[in-house]
Design an enzyme around this catalytic site. Structure first.
Site, PDB file in Angstrom:
ATOM      1  N   GLU A  76       0.829  -1.211   0.000  1.00 32.38           N
ATOM      2  CA  GLU A  76       0.000   0.000   0.000  1.00 32.38           C
ATOM      3  C   GLU A  76       0.865   1.263   0.000  1.00 32.38           C
ATOM      4  O   GLU A  76       0.538   2.247  -0.650  1.00 32.38           O
ATOM      5  CB  GLU A  76      -0.969   0.007   1.188  1.00 32.38           C
ATOM      6  CG  GLU A  76      -2.119  -0.981   1.051  1.00 32.38           C
ATOM      7  CD  GLU A  76      -3.031  -0.698  -0.147  1.00 32.38           C
ATOM      8  OE1 GLU A  76      -3.022   0.432  -0.667  1.00 32.38           O
ATOM      9  OE2 GLU A  76      -3.745  -1.618  -0.576  1.00 32.38           O
ATOM     10  N   TYR A 129      -6.280   6.862   3.946  1.00 33.12           N
ATOM     11  CA  TYR A 129      -6.534   5.792   2.984  1.00 33.12           C
ATOM     12  C   TYR A 129      -5.749   4.526   3.356  1.00 33.12           C
ATOM     13  O   TYR A 129      -6.313   3.423   3.416  1.00 33.12           O
ATOM     14  CB  TYR A 129      -6.159   6.229   1.544  1.00 33.12           C
ATOM     15  CG  TYR A 129      -5.993   5.016   0.684  1.00 33.12           C
ATOM     16  CD1 TYR A 129      -7.120   4.328   0.228  1.00 33.12           C
ATOM     17  CD2 TYR A 129      -4.731   4.480   0.421  1.00 33.12           C
ATOM     18  CE1 TYR A 129      -6.990   3.156  -0.493  1.00 33.12           C
ATOM     19  CE2 TYR A 129      -4.595   3.309  -0.303  1.00 33.12           C
ATOM     20  CZ  TYR A 129      -5.726   2.655  -0.756  1.00 33.12           C
ATOM     21  OH  TYR A 129      -5.604   1.486  -1.442  1.00 33.12           O
ATOM     22  N   ASP A 134      -9.732   5.034  -2.808  1.00 28.14           N
ATOM     23  CA  ASP A 134      -8.576   5.512  -3.562  1.00 28.14           C
ATOM     24  C   ASP A 134      -9.074   6.128  -4.873  1.00 28.14           C
ATOM     25  O   ASP A 134     -10.285   6.289  -5.077  1.00 28.14           O
ATOM     26  CB  ASP A 134      -7.559   4.387  -3.802  1.00 28.14           C
ATOM     27  CG  ASP A 134      -8.055   3.359  -4.813  1.00 28.14           C
ATOM     28  OD1 ASP A 134      -9.253   3.409  -5.187  1.00 28.14           O
ATOM     29  OD2 ASP A 134      -7.240   2.513  -5.238  1.00 28.14           O
ATOM     30  N   CYS A 193     -13.436  -0.248 -15.246  1.00 28.25           N
ATOM     31  CA  CYS A 193     -13.934   1.130 -15.202  1.00 28.25           C
ATOM     32  C   CYS A 193     -12.732   2.077 -15.268  1.00 28.25           C
ATOM     33  O   CYS A 193     -12.474   2.866 -14.366  1.00 28.25           O
ATOM     34  CB  CYS A 193     -14.750   1.352 -13.926  1.00 28.25           C
ATOM     35  SG  CYS A 193     -15.750   2.849 -13.976  1.00 28.25           S
ATOM     36  N   CYS A 227     -17.658  -1.067 -20.302  1.00 27.38           N
ATOM     37  CA  CYS A 227     -18.948  -1.243 -19.629  1.00 27.38           C
ATOM     38  C   CYS A 227     -19.605  -2.572 -19.991  1.00 27.38           C
ATOM     39  O   CYS A 227     -20.340  -3.144 -19.177  1.00 27.38           O
ATOM     40  CB  CYS A 227     -19.868  -0.083 -19.958  1.00 27.38           C
ATOM     41  SG  CYS A 227     -19.192   1.508 -19.453  1.00 27.38           S
ATOM     42  N   CYS A 272     -18.783  -5.035 -17.415  1.00 30.94           N
ATOM     43  CA  CYS A 272     -18.876  -4.562 -16.023  1.00 30.94           C
ATOM     44  C   CYS A 272     -19.996  -5.266 -15.251  1.00 30.94           C
ATOM     45  O   CYS A 272     -21.147  -5.295 -15.702  1.00 30.94           O
ATOM     46  CB  CYS A 272     -19.123  -3.060 -16.024  1.00 30.94           C
ATOM     47  SG  CYS A 272     -19.291  -2.405 -14.356  1.00 30.94           S
ATOM     48  N   CYS A 327     -25.598   1.415 -13.001  1.00 34.83           N
ATOM     49  CA  CYS A 327     -24.706   2.552 -13.246  1.00 34.83           C
ATOM     50  C   CYS A 327     -25.425   3.673 -13.998  1.00 34.83           C
ATOM     51  O   CYS A 327     -25.822   3.517 -15.151  1.00 34.83           O
ATOM     52  CB  CYS A 327     -23.481   2.083 -14.040  1.00 34.83           C
ATOM     53  SG  CYS A 327     -22.329   3.424 -14.380  1.00 34.83           S
TER      54      CYS A 327
HETATM   55 FE1  SF4 Z   1     -17.775   2.011 -14.895  1.00 35.58          FE
HETATM   56 FE2  SF4 Z   1     -20.432   2.195 -14.927  1.00 35.58          FE
HETATM   57 FE3  SF4 Z   1     -19.136   1.395 -17.109  1.00 35.58          FE
HETATM   58 FE4  SF4 Z   1     -19.248  -0.176 -14.958  1.00 35.58          FE
HETATM   59  S1  SF4 Z   1     -20.943   0.467 -16.236  1.00 35.58           S
HETATM   60  S2  SF4 Z   1     -17.429   0.244 -16.237  1.00 35.58           S
HETATM   61  S3  SF4 Z   1     -19.177   1.324 -13.316  1.00 35.58           S
HETATM   62  S4  SF4 Z   1     -18.991   3.378 -16.151  1.00 35.58           S
END
Ligand code: SF4
Length: 345
Positions: free
Chosen positions: A39, A122, A140, A192, A199, A202, A208
């Site tokens: 870290e 953090y 972070d 992301c 996305c 994701c 989102c």
């Molecule tokens: Fe990032 Fe939202 Fe795309 Fe997922 S859906 S990668 S959280 S912008």
């Protein structure tokens, strides 16, 4: 983020998490020393840059006790090239306090961790969650980006930080906060990403808002950037009998405690301009000119063999200058004529 989204994220993490040298695998117990070391190294530094340093450090100093007993100069030299050198000095100070005042065992909560040198909010939260399974709110840069997108926050950073922290707090589970924190970090680092978020891959895209709006890369909203100031400097390569003069910089300040070339003429000599190098620090960019001279009357100081200057443990700026000096020597040894125009006297 609803509970379902947090669950989807954790399921994704179990399968797709990054395999990192400091990370415990399923069934293993995290080693607080390795978590702490990673870290600190990862502060303002990429995973790719940290990996070889982490391997070197844990190879040479496998425990907090071993690191605490190391010589300052050895640790500073091993850190050379990783940047933000105050971290290396804090690392040693922290290791020695843990070894001497805590019996070589890291405190297991945020409050006590924060009292140690080099451990801010953090890092304390990350160690408490990842190494000790505490419920801690870990935020972070990666997490900030993910949250700003999930909630399509219109407020720019850094003003949005309190709101982001509250949102992370609200979604952090009571159990498994360490995995949750690492899952958020991994999502930000691998899917992301700042410019082209993937996305389609994701696990939380159904929740989102930035994805639903259609332009997730526009988050987090950034304030207009101030221009980075530019500075100029001079460093001096003074050579005698195949050795070059180095100095250790003052402990506090830029590149504190690191070996370097002098930044004032260390002797009366026929100084020649041997070219310059460019370097970018966080708060300014720098053009540093190297002046070169040989002397028959060497002043007292730390003289390092020219042939092994690349292994001297110089920070990146001075390593670049060392390469410049070596190139200049070679050129000069081949032909003294090319240097005449550059004579500074
Ligand atoms: Fe990032 Fe939202 Fe795309 Fe997922 S859906 S990668 S959280 S912008």
């Amino acid at each position: 983020m609803p509970v379902d989204a947090a669950k989807a994220l954790l399921c994704w993490y179990v399968v797709d998490k990054r395999r990192l040298p400091w990370r415990a695998e399923a069934g293993e117990i995290a080693d607080p020393y390795r978590v702490w070391l990673s870290e600190v190294m990862l502060q303002q530094t990429t995973v790719a840059a940290v990996k070889p340093y982490f391997e070197t450090f844990t190879g040479r100093w496998p425990t907090i006790g071993a690191l605490a007993a190391a010589k300052d100069a050895e640790v500073m030299a091993a850190w050379a090239g990783l940047g933000y050198y105050a971290r290396a000095r804090n690392l040693l100070a922290c290791a020695r306090v843990v070894a001497e005042e805590h019996g070589g065992v890291f405190p297991d909560n945020e409050e006590a961790l924060r009292k140690l040198q080099g451990i801010g909010a953090y890092t304390a939260a990350a160690i408490a969650a990842i190494a000790f399974g505490r419920r801690a709110v870990v935020v972070d840069g990666n997490v900030e980006r993910v949250i700003a997108r999930l909630h399509a926050l219109k407020q720019p950073l850094p003003q949005a930080r309190p709101r982001i922290r509250a949102l992370v707090d609200a979604m952090t589970p009571e159990e498994g906060a360490g995995d949750f924190a690492q899952a958020m970090m991994d999502l930000g680092a691998t899917i992301c990403t700042p410019r082209n978020p993937a996305c389609g891959l994701c696990p939380v895209r159904n929740w989102c808002r930035a994805f639903a709006e259609g332009a997730p890369e526009t988050y987090p909203v950034k304030p207009p950037k101030a221009a980075r100031p530019h500075r100029e400097g001079i460093a001096y390569w003074l050579e005698h009998a195949g050795q070059v003069l180095l100095v250790r910089r003052p402990a506090k300040g830029l590149l504190g405690g690191m070996l370097a070339f002098p930044e004032a003429p260390p002797a009366d000599a026929a100084w020649e301009a041997a070219g310059s190098v460019e370097h970018v620090f966080t708060h300014f960019s720098l053009t540093m000119t190297l002046c070169f001279a040989r002397t028959e009357r060497p002043p007292d100081g730390f003289w390092h063999p020219v042939g092994t200057i690349a292994e001297a443990g110089l920070p990146t700026l001075f390593a670049k200058l060392a390469a410049r000096g070596l190139a200049w020597r070679e050129k000069g040894d081949a032909s003294d004529d090319v240097r005449e125009n550059a004579l500074l006297v």
